[in-house]
Design a protein around this motif. Structure first.
Motif, PDB file in Angstrom:
ATOM      1  N   PRO A   1       0.793  -1.238   0.000  1.00  0.00           N
ATOM      2  CA  PRO A   1       0.000   0.000   0.000  1.00  0.00           C
ATOM      3  C   PRO A   1       0.827   1.290   0.000  1.00  0.00           C
ATOM      4  O   PRO A   1       0.273   2.377  -0.052  1.00  0.00           O
ATOM      5  CB  PRO A   1      -0.830  -0.120   1.279  1.00  0.00           C
ATOM      6  CG  PRO A   1       0.014  -0.947   2.188  1.00  0.00           C
ATOM      7  CD  PRO A   1       0.728  -1.931   1.293  1.00  0.00           C
ATOM      8  N   ARG A   2       2.164   1.188   0.047  1.00  0.00           N
ATOM      9  CA  ARG A   2       3.017   2.383   0.006  1.00  0.00           C
ATOM     10  C   ARG A   2       3.045   2.919  -1.422  1.00  0.00           C
ATOM     11  O   ARG A   2       3.257   2.163  -2.366  1.00  0.00           O
ATOM     12  CB  ARG A   2       4.439   2.059   0.453  1.00  0.00           C
ATOM     13  CG  ARG A   2       4.541   1.537   1.856  1.00  0.00           C
ATOM     14  CD  ARG A   2       4.572   2.599   2.917  1.00  0.00           C
ATOM     15  NE  ARG A   2       5.516   3.629   2.539  1.00  0.00           N
ATOM     16  CZ  ARG A   2       5.353   4.915   2.824  1.00  0.00           C
ATOM     17  NH1 ARG A   2       4.309   5.324   3.469  1.00  0.00           N
ATOM     18  NH2 ARG A   2       6.225   5.809   2.446  1.00  0.00           N
ATOM     19  N   VAL A   3       2.832   4.227  -1.585  1.00  0.00           N
ATOM     20  CA  VAL A   3       2.762   4.840  -2.907  1.00  0.00           C
ATOM     21  C   VAL A   3       3.516   6.167  -2.932  1.00  0.00           C
ATOM     22  O   VAL A   3       3.767   6.774  -1.893  1.00  0.00           O
ATOM     23  CB  VAL A   3       1.300   5.083  -3.346  1.00  0.00           C
ATOM     24  CG1 VAL A   3       0.516   3.776  -3.424  1.00  0.00           C
ATOM     25  CG2 VAL A   3       0.604   6.076  -2.424  1.00  0.00           C
ATOM     26  N   GLY A   4       3.822   6.593  -4.139  1.00  0.00           N
ATOM     27  CA  GLY A   4       4.239   7.957  -4.389  1.00  0.00           C
ATOM     28  C   GLY A   4       3.131   8.618  -5.179  1.00  0.00           C
ATOM     29  O   GLY A   4       2.307   7.935  -5.794  1.00  0.00           O
TER      30      GLY A   4
ATOM     31  N   VAL B   1     -13.031   2.483  -2.911  1.00  0.00           N
ATOM     32  CA  VAL B   1     -12.642   3.839  -2.536  1.00  0.00           C
ATOM     33  C   VAL B   1     -11.373   3.754  -1.704  1.00  0.00           C
ATOM     34  O   VAL B   1     -11.275   2.958  -0.764  1.00  0.00           O
ATOM     35  CB  VAL B   1     -13.766   4.555  -1.753  1.00  0.00           C
ATOM     36  CG1 VAL B   1     -13.330   5.964  -1.366  1.00  0.00           C
ATOM     37  CG2 VAL B   1     -15.045   4.599  -2.579  1.00  0.00           C
ATOM     38  N   LEU B   2     -10.405   4.574  -2.095  1.00  0.00           N
ATOM     39  CA  LEU B   2      -9.084   4.571  -1.475  1.00  0.00           C
ATOM     40  C   LEU B   2      -8.837   5.886  -0.750  1.00  0.00           C
ATOM     41  O   LEU B   2      -9.239   6.944  -1.235  1.00  0.00           O
ATOM     42  CB  LEU B   2      -8.003   4.391  -2.537  1.00  0.00           C
ATOM     43  CG  LEU B   2      -8.183   3.224  -3.505  1.00  0.00           C
ATOM     44  CD1 LEU B   2      -7.198   3.338  -4.653  1.00  0.00           C
ATOM     45  CD2 LEU B   2      -8.041   1.901  -2.777  1.00  0.00           C
ATOM     46  N   ARG B   3      -8.148   5.808   0.386  1.00  0.00           N
ATOM     47  CA  ARG B   3      -7.724   7.013   1.101  1.00  0.00           C
ATOM     48  C   ARG B   3      -6.196   7.037   1.094  1.00  0.00           C
ATOM     49  O   ARG B   3      -5.560   6.040   1.422  1.00  0.00           O
ATOM     50  CB  ARG B   3      -8.246   7.019   2.529  1.00  0.00           C
ATOM     51  CG  ARG B   3      -7.770   8.245   3.324  1.00  0.00           C
ATOM     52  CD  ARG B   3      -8.328   8.297   4.731  1.00  0.00           C
ATOM     53  NE  ARG B   3      -8.080   7.058   5.430  1.00  0.00           N
ATOM     54  CZ  ARG B   3      -8.998   6.424   6.174  1.00  0.00           C
ATOM     55  NH1 ARG B   3     -10.215   6.899   6.299  1.00  0.00           N
ATOM     56  NH2 ARG B   3      -8.695   5.302   6.785  1.00  0.00           N
ATOM     57  N   LEU B   4      -5.637   8.160   0.709  1.00  0.00           N
ATOM     58  CA  LEU B   4      -4.181   8.345   0.706  1.00  0.00           C
ATOM     59  C   LEU B   4      -3.832   9.402   1.737  1.00  0.00           C
ATOM     60  O   LEU B   4      -4.236  10.565   1.614  1.00  0.00           O
ATOM     61  CB  LEU B   4      -3.703   8.778  -0.688  1.00  0.00           C
ATOM     62  CG  LEU B   4      -2.274   9.300  -0.817  1.00  0.00           C
ATOM     63  CD1 LEU B   4      -1.248   8.296  -0.304  1.00  0.00           C
ATOM     64  CD2 LEU B   4      -1.983   9.693  -2.256  1.00  0.00           C
ATOM     65  N   ARG B   5      -3.103   8.981   2.764  1.00  0.00           N
ATOM     66  CA  ARG B   5      -2.603   9.907   3.775  1.00  0.00           C
ATOM     67  C   ARG B   5      -1.108  10.116   3.514  1.00  0.00           C
ATOM     68  O   ARG B   5      -0.322   9.190   3.704  1.00  0.00           O
ATOM     69  CB  ARG B   5      -2.795   9.352   5.179  1.00  0.00           C
ATOM     70  CG  ARG B   5      -4.219   9.305   5.630  1.00  0.00           C
ATOM     71  CD  ARG B   5      -4.277   8.892   7.101  1.00  0.00           C
ATOM     72  NE  ARG B   5      -5.624   8.652   7.531  1.00  0.00           N
ATOM     73  CZ  ARG B   5      -6.438   9.576   7.997  1.00  0.00           C
ATOM     74  NH1 ARG B   5      -6.020  10.815   8.089  1.00  0.00           N
ATOM     75  NH2 ARG B   5      -7.663   9.274   8.367  1.00  0.00           N
ATOM     76  N   PRO B   6      -0.724  11.311   3.104  1.00  0.00           N
ATOM     77  CA  PRO B   6       0.703  11.549   2.850  1.00  0.00           C
ATOM     78  C   PRO B   6       1.516  11.523   4.137  1.00  0.00           C
ATOM     79  O   PRO B   6       1.069  12.007   5.176  1.00  0.00           O
ATOM     80  CB  PRO B   6       0.734  12.950   2.244  1.00  0.00           C
ATOM     81  CG  PRO B   6      -0.647  13.211   1.778  1.00  0.00           C
ATOM     82  CD  PRO B   6      -1.543  12.445   2.707  1.00  0.00           C
TER      83      PRO B   6
ATOM     84  N   GLY C   1       3.065   8.226   0.625  1.00  0.00           N
ATOM     85  CA  GLY C   1       2.141   7.900   1.698  1.00  0.00           C
ATOM     86  C   GLY C   1       1.672   6.470   1.588  1.00  0.00           C
ATOM     87  O   GLY C   1       2.278   5.651   0.891  1.00  0.00           O
ATOM     88  N   GLU C   2       0.590   6.199   2.265  1.00  0.00           N
ATOM     89  CA  GLU C   2       0.041   4.843   2.290  1.00  0.00           C
ATOM     90  C   GLU C   2      -1.443   4.873   1.964  1.00  0.00           C
ATOM     91  O   GLU C   2      -2.176   5.755   2.411  1.00  0.00           O
ATOM     92  CB  GLU C   2       0.269   4.210   3.663  1.00  0.00           C
ATOM     93  CG  GLU C   2      -0.066   2.746   3.698  1.00  0.00           C
ATOM     94  CD  GLU C   2       0.508   2.057   4.918  1.00  0.00           C
ATOM     95  OE1 GLU C   2      -0.200   1.192   5.459  1.00  0.00           O
ATOM     96  OE2 GLU C   2       1.640   2.375   5.319  1.00  0.00           O
TER      97      GLU C   2
END
Length: 155
Positions: free
Chosen positions: A70-73, A141-146, A102-103
Protein backbone atom coordinates in the motif's frame (compact mmCIF):
# COMPACT_ATOMS: atom_id res chain seq x y z
CA UNK A 1 14.71 20.44 -2.79
CA UNK A 2 17.41 21.86 -5.02
CA UNK A 3 15.59 25.00 -6.20
CA UNK A 4 14.58 26.45 -2.82
CA UNK A 5 13.33 29.68 -4.46
CA UNK A 6 10.55 27.62 -6.09
CA UNK A 7 9.46 25.84 -2.92
CA UNK A 8 5.98 26.69 -1.63
CA UNK A 9 5.67 26.36 2.16
CA UNK A 10 2.64 28.53 2.97
CA UNK A 11 -0.21 26.10 3.83
CA UNK A 12 -2.84 28.31 2.17
CA UNK A 13 -0.82 28.42 -1.07
CA UNK A 14 -0.32 24.64 -1.01
CA UNK A 15 -4.09 24.17 -0.58
CA UNK A 16 -4.68 26.51 -3.53
CA UNK A 17 -2.30 24.50 -5.74
CA UNK A 18 -4.07 21.25 -4.80
CA UNK A 19 -7.44 22.89 -5.49
CA UNK A 20 -6.35 23.78 -9.03
CA UNK A 21 -5.15 20.24 -9.83
CA UNK A 22 -7.66 17.68 -11.09
CA UNK A 23 -5.45 14.62 -11.68
CA UNK A 24 -3.28 12.83 -9.13
CA UNK A 25 -0.69 10.45 -10.58
CA UNK A 26 -0.33 7.48 -8.28
CA UNK A 27 2.99 5.61 -8.36
CA UNK A 28 2.69 1.97 -7.32
CA UNK A 29 5.33 -0.62 -6.53
CA UNK A 30 5.35 -3.29 -9.23
CA UNK A 31 7.83 -6.08 -9.87
CA UNK A 32 10.59 -4.78 -12.10
CA UNK A 33 9.33 -1.23 -12.70
CA UNK A 34 7.08 1.41 -11.12
CA UNK A 35 3.47 1.51 -12.30
CA UNK A 36 1.93 4.99 -12.59
CA UNK A 37 -1.80 5.62 -12.87
CA UNK A 38 -3.49 9.01 -13.40
CA UNK A 39 -6.59 9.36 -11.23
CA UNK A 40 -9.20 12.00 -10.46
CA UNK A 41 -9.32 12.75 -6.76
CA UNK A 42 -11.02 14.61 -3.98
CA UNK A 43 -9.45 15.80 -0.78
CA UNK A 44 -9.80 17.50 2.59
CA UNK A 45 -7.54 18.81 5.32
CA UNK A 46 -7.25 16.55 8.37
CA UNK A 47 -4.97 17.46 11.27
CA UNK A 48 -3.24 20.07 9.11
CA UNK A 49 -2.43 17.71 6.25
CA UNK A 50 -4.26 16.92 3.02
CA UNK A 51 -5.98 13.56 2.79
CA UNK A 52 -6.78 12.39 -0.73
CA UNK A 53 -9.65 10.16 -1.87
CA UNK A 54 -9.61 8.09 -5.06
CA UNK A 55 -12.04 5.60 -6.55
CA UNK A 56 -11.64 2.74 -8.97
CA UNK A 57 -13.04 -0.59 -10.09
CA UNK A 58 -13.13 -3.45 -7.61
CA UNK A 59 -10.49 -5.48 -9.45
CA UNK A 60 -7.50 -5.03 -11.74
CA UNK A 61 -3.75 -4.51 -11.71
CA UNK A 62 -3.90 -1.35 -9.57
CA UNK A 63 -5.92 -3.13 -6.87
CA UNK A 64 -3.61 -6.17 -6.93
CA UNK A 65 -0.52 -3.98 -6.55
CA UNK A 66 -2.04 -1.92 -3.73
CA UNK A 67 -3.07 -5.04 -1.80
CA UNK A 68 0.51 -6.35 -2.11
CA UNK A 69 2.09 -3.02 -1.07
CA UNK A 70 0.00 0.00 0.00
CA UNK A 71 3.02 2.38 0.01
CA UNK A 72 2.76 4.84 -2.91
CA UNK A 73 4.24 7.96 -4.39
CA UNK A 74 2.05 10.63 -5.93
CA UNK A 75 2.29 13.74 -8.06
CA UNK A 76 -0.08 16.42 -9.34
CA UNK A 77 0.68 19.48 -11.43
CA UNK A 78 -0.86 22.35 -13.32
CA UNK A 79 -0.58 26.02 -14.36
CA UNK A 80 1.51 24.98 -17.36
CA UNK A 81 2.99 27.46 -19.79
CA UNK A 82 6.06 27.98 -21.91
CA UNK A 83 8.38 30.91 -21.20
CA UNK A 84 10.26 31.71 -24.40
CA UNK A 85 13.80 33.01 -24.39
CA UNK A 86 16.32 34.63 -26.68
CA UNK A 87 18.45 31.46 -26.65
CA UNK A 88 17.54 27.79 -26.19
CA UNK A 89 18.94 27.78 -22.64
CA UNK A 90 16.78 30.80 -21.73
CA UNK A 91 13.54 28.88 -22.33
CA UNK A 92 11.71 27.71 -19.23
CA UNK A 93 8.34 26.33 -18.24
CA UNK A 94 5.73 27.70 -15.84
CA UNK A 95 4.19 25.09 -13.52
CA UNK A 96 3.09 24.28 -10.00
CA UNK A 97 3.26 20.81 -8.51
CA UNK A 98 2.77 18.73 -5.40
CA UNK A 99 4.82 15.57 -4.90
CA UNK A 100 4.75 13.15 -2.00
CA UNK A 101 4.52 9.67 -0.61
CA UNK A 102 2.14 7.90 1.70
CA UNK A 103 0.04 4.84 2.29
CA UNK A 104 -3.26 3.76 0.78
CA UNK A 105 -6.13 2.48 2.91
CA UNK A 106 -9.10 0.67 1.38
CA UNK A 107 -12.27 2.17 2.84
CA UNK A 108 -14.78 -0.48 3.93
CA UNK A 109 -17.59 1.38 5.71
CA UNK A 110 -20.39 2.27 3.27
CA UNK A 111 -21.07 5.67 4.85
CA UNK A 112 -17.36 6.54 4.86
CA UNK A 113 -17.08 5.51 1.20
CA UNK A 114 -20.09 7.68 0.28
CA UNK A 115 -18.58 10.67 2.11
CA UNK A 116 -15.25 10.18 0.31
CA UNK A 117 -17.03 9.97 -3.06
CA UNK A 118 -18.80 13.24 -2.21
CA UNK A 119 -15.36 14.84 -1.61
CA UNK A 120 -14.24 13.60 -5.05
CA UNK A 121 -17.36 15.02 -6.69
CA UNK A 122 -17.00 18.33 -4.85
CA UNK A 123 -13.40 18.71 -6.06
CA UNK A 124 -14.09 17.63 -9.63
CA UNK A 125 -17.53 19.18 -10.22
CA UNK A 126 -17.18 22.18 -7.94
CA UNK A 127 -20.42 21.55 -6.10
CA UNK A 128 -21.84 19.21 -3.46
CA UNK A 129 -23.44 16.11 -4.95
CA UNK A 130 -24.95 13.57 -2.55
CA UNK A 131 -23.89 9.94 -2.72
CA UNK A 132 -25.78 7.21 -0.89
CA UNK A 133 -23.99 4.42 0.95
CA UNK A 134 -25.55 2.00 -1.53
CA UNK A 135 -23.93 3.87 -4.44
CA UNK A 136 -20.59 3.76 -2.64
CA UNK A 137 -20.73 -0.02 -2.46
CA UNK A 138 -20.36 -0.31 -6.26
CA UNK A 139 -16.73 0.92 -6.34
CA UNK A 140 -13.49 0.66 -4.44
CA UNK A 141 -12.64 3.84 -2.54
CA UNK A 142 -9.08 4.57 -1.47
CA UNK A 143 -7.72 7.01 1.10
CA UNK A 144 -4.18 8.35 0.71
CA UNK A 145 -2.60 9.91 3.77
CA UNK A 146 0.70 11.55 2.85
CA UNK A 147 3.66 11.07 5.17
CA UNK A 148 5.78 13.43 3.04
CA UNK A 149 4.69 16.23 0.72
CA UNK A 150 6.37 19.10 -1.10
CA UNK A 151 4.99 21.87 -3.27
CA UNK A 152 6.88 23.75 -5.95
CA UNK A 153 6.08 26.59 -8.34
CA UNK A 154 7.86 28.28 -11.24
CA UNK A 155 5.76 31.44 -11.55
Amino acid sequence: MRRKERQVTNPAEIRAVIDRCKVLRLGLNAAGAPYIVPMNFGWEMTDGLPVFYLHCANEGRKIDLLRADPRVGFEMDGAHGLREGQTPCAYSYFYESVVGSGEITFLKDAAEKARALERILLHQAGRKISVSPEQGEAVTVLRLRPDALSCKRNP
